[in-house]
Design an enzyme around this catalytic site. Structure first.
Site, short mmCIF file in Angstrom:
data_model
loop_
_atom_site.label_atom_id
_atom_site.label_comp_id
_atom_site.label_asym_id
_atom_site.label_seq_id
_atom_site.Cartn_x
_atom_site.Cartn_y
_atom_site.Cartn_z
N TYR A 130 5.10 12.03 6.36
CA TYR A 130 5.13 12.65 7.74
C TYR A 130 5.92 13.96 7.35
O TYR A 130 7.20 13.99 7.47
CB TYR A 130 5.65 11.83 8.70
CG TYR A 130 4.90 10.72 8.96
CD1 TYR A 130 4.17 9.71 8.17
CD2 TYR A 130 4.30 10.87 10.41
CE1 TYR A 130 3.19 8.81 8.77
CE2 TYR A 130 3.01 9.94 11.02
CZ TYR A 130 2.82 8.99 9.92
OH TYR A 130 1.88 8.07 10.31
N LYS A 183 0.47 0.20 -1.95
CA LYS A 183 -0.41 0.77 -2.61
C LYS A 183 -0.08 0.97 -4.11
O LYS A 183 -0.41 1.89 -4.75
CB LYS A 183 -1.24 1.80 -1.84
CG LYS A 183 -2.54 2.44 -2.58
CD LYS A 183 -3.79 1.61 -2.47
CE LYS A 183 -4.85 2.15 -3.02
NZ LYS A 183 -6.06 1.23 -2.77
N ASP A 216 -5.74 -1.73 1.35
CA ASP A 216 -7.03 -1.76 1.82
C ASP A 216 -7.53 -3.31 2.22
O ASP A 216 -8.19 -3.55 3.10
CB ASP A 216 -7.91 -1.23 1.04
CG ASP A 216 -7.28 -0.89 -0.51
OD1 ASP A 216 -6.17 -0.96 -0.55
OD2 ASP A 216 -8.11 -0.50 -1.21
N ASP A 240 1.60 3.05 10.57
CA ASP A 240 1.06 3.47 11.64
C ASP A 240 -0.65 3.16 11.92
O ASP A 240 -1.11 2.80 12.98
CB ASP A 240 1.32 5.09 11.63
CG ASP A 240 0.83 5.79 12.77
OD1 ASP A 240 0.63 5.35 14.00
OD2 ASP A 240 0.83 7.33 12.62
N ASP A 244 -2.46 0.40 14.78
CA ASP A 244 -3.54 0.82 15.75
C ASP A 244 -4.62 -0.26 15.50
O ASP A 244 -5.50 -0.37 16.42
CB ASP A 244 -4.13 2.20 15.40
CG ASP A 244 -3.42 3.45 16.47
OD1 ASP A 244 -2.29 2.90 16.75
OD2 ASP A 244 -3.79 4.60 16.51
#
Ligand code: NAD
Length: 359
Positions: A130, A183, A216, A240, A244
């Site tokens: 961010y 990751k 993933d 984030d 969602d």
């Protein structure tokens, strides 16, 4: 107790009005004595005061017990120098709200996930990708040449450690499992550091199972087998996106609660954005902000050892479940006929009857 309420942009004012209706019912039913003060922020104050977050609002928010922040149209904001302050960043960094706690549950007749879902995503809230908040000075994005743009992702041991601790503490009161989503197969240095800190904290919680999953695969397993997850801990952007996904799988982006919490302050904030496509049409689902506000009451209850606040949070959750259980009292995003305001009234009445039942 005082709480600052900032309705925000787009659907913000509508879902905030519905939420305040529910909170006022909780005040009355549980004798809470909370005063809610409403302050304008966003595109409105950009016009009138040249900034999307007037300093007086921030100052007042710092002085009170907690805050409720509606969704904001950050995509439409100008650069910071022209008054476009991202309020989420300002609160998360300015008040060191290092953990973003996002629970998500499936409900009969609404969920799109293949197996039952009852999980909490704990997302690191102060660094990562961010760019508008991850540097001490300047931003984490820059353009060395007109045709090249770079983003820096910041990961620190301290931030990973403390957000992981929040996740393990939450798991202790639940099904005792934490899944660290990363990751590190590609981002060996940064996500390697994240995993190092996760494993260190996990060693202090021998009663909690630690699972590790590449992001993933985690996104796919959320769809296929959500019951594998109890508490997920992850870095800022992965959290984030996954939250969602989880909300939408539970039925709608409008359903997931979210609390930004630090050591001494918390801000309730809807998980979704300002939904300009449906703004002003009484079609928005206010559940996300209602449940986020219930999380704030619960957090304040634990902090001040005030059972009434915790009981009010439980009643709000039950009243929301009750309203969502009946297709006739759902909002249009989940196929129902009720507008935002009417849905708020139904949940407010539900809170009153929950309180009467408990008495
Ligand atoms: P969004 O979350 O606002 O909307 C995505 C889709 O979901 C839209 O179709 C919208 O109508 C629907 N939706 C979202 N919330 C809903 C609700 N409560 N009820 C019913 N439907 C709902 O995402 P976006 O369109 O990508 O972004 C819009 C604006 O919000 C942008 O300016 C973005 O920067 C901002 N944003 C703000 C926040 C925040 O305030 N925390 C978060 C994300 C995006």
């Amino acid at each position: 107790m005082d709480i600052v309420v900032m309705p925000g942009d787009g659907i913000g004012p509508e879902i905030t009005a519905a939420t305040l209706n529910v909170l006022r019912a909780a005040n009355e039913a549980f004798g809470l004595d909370i005063r809610y003060e409403i302050h304008e922020i966003g595109l409105g104050t950009l016009k009138t005061q040249g900034t999307t977050l007037p300093p007086a609002v921030m100052e007042r928010a710092r002085a009170v017990d907690g805050a409720i922040l509606g969704p904001v149209s950050t995509f439409d904001y100008p650069m910071r120098a022209e008054g476009g302050i991202n309020q989420s960043a300002e609160f998360r960094i300015g008040l060191d709200l290092y953990a973003n706690i996002r629970p998500c549950r499936s409900r009969p007749g609404l969920s799109l996930s293949h197996t039952p879902m009852d999980l909490i995503i704990v997302r690191e809230n102060t660094e990562g990708f961010y760019a508008d908040r991850n540097m001490f000075a300047g931003t984490g994005e820059f353009m060395p040449t007109p045709d090249m743009a770079l983003s820096v992702r910041k990961i620190t041991a301290q931030a990973c450690e403390r957000v992981t601790r929040t996740a393990f503490e939450l798991a202790r009161g639940r099904r005792k499992k934490v899944t660290a989503v990363h990751k590190a197969n590609v981002l060996k240095v940064t996500d390697g550091l994240f995993l190092r800190e996760v494993r260190k904290v996990a060693a202090e919680f021998p009663d909690i199972e630690l699972d590790e999953l590449i992001v993933d695969a985690a996104a796919a397993i959320l769809v296929r087998d959500a019951q594998r997850f109890d508490v997920i801990v992850t870095t800022n952007m992965f959290g984030d996106i996954l939250s969602d996904e989880a909300s939408e799988l539970s039925g709608s982006l409008g359903l997931g609660g979210s609390l930004n919490a630090g050591a001494g302050y918390a801000v309730a904030q809807a998980q979704h954005g300002s939904a300009p496509d449906i703004a002003g049409r009484d079609r928005a689902n206010p559940v996300s902000l209602i449940l986020s506000s219930a999380m704030l009451l619960d957090w304040l209850g634990a902090r001040h050892r005030n059972n009434a606040l915790g009981n009010a949070a439980v009643a709000i959750n039950r009243a929301v479940d009750q309203a969502l259980a009946d297709p006739a009292t759902r909002t249009p995003d989940i196929g129902g006929p009720l507008g935002t305001a009417r849905f708020g009234e139904v949940v407010a009445r539900g809170v009153m009857s929950q309180a009467a039942r408990a008495a």
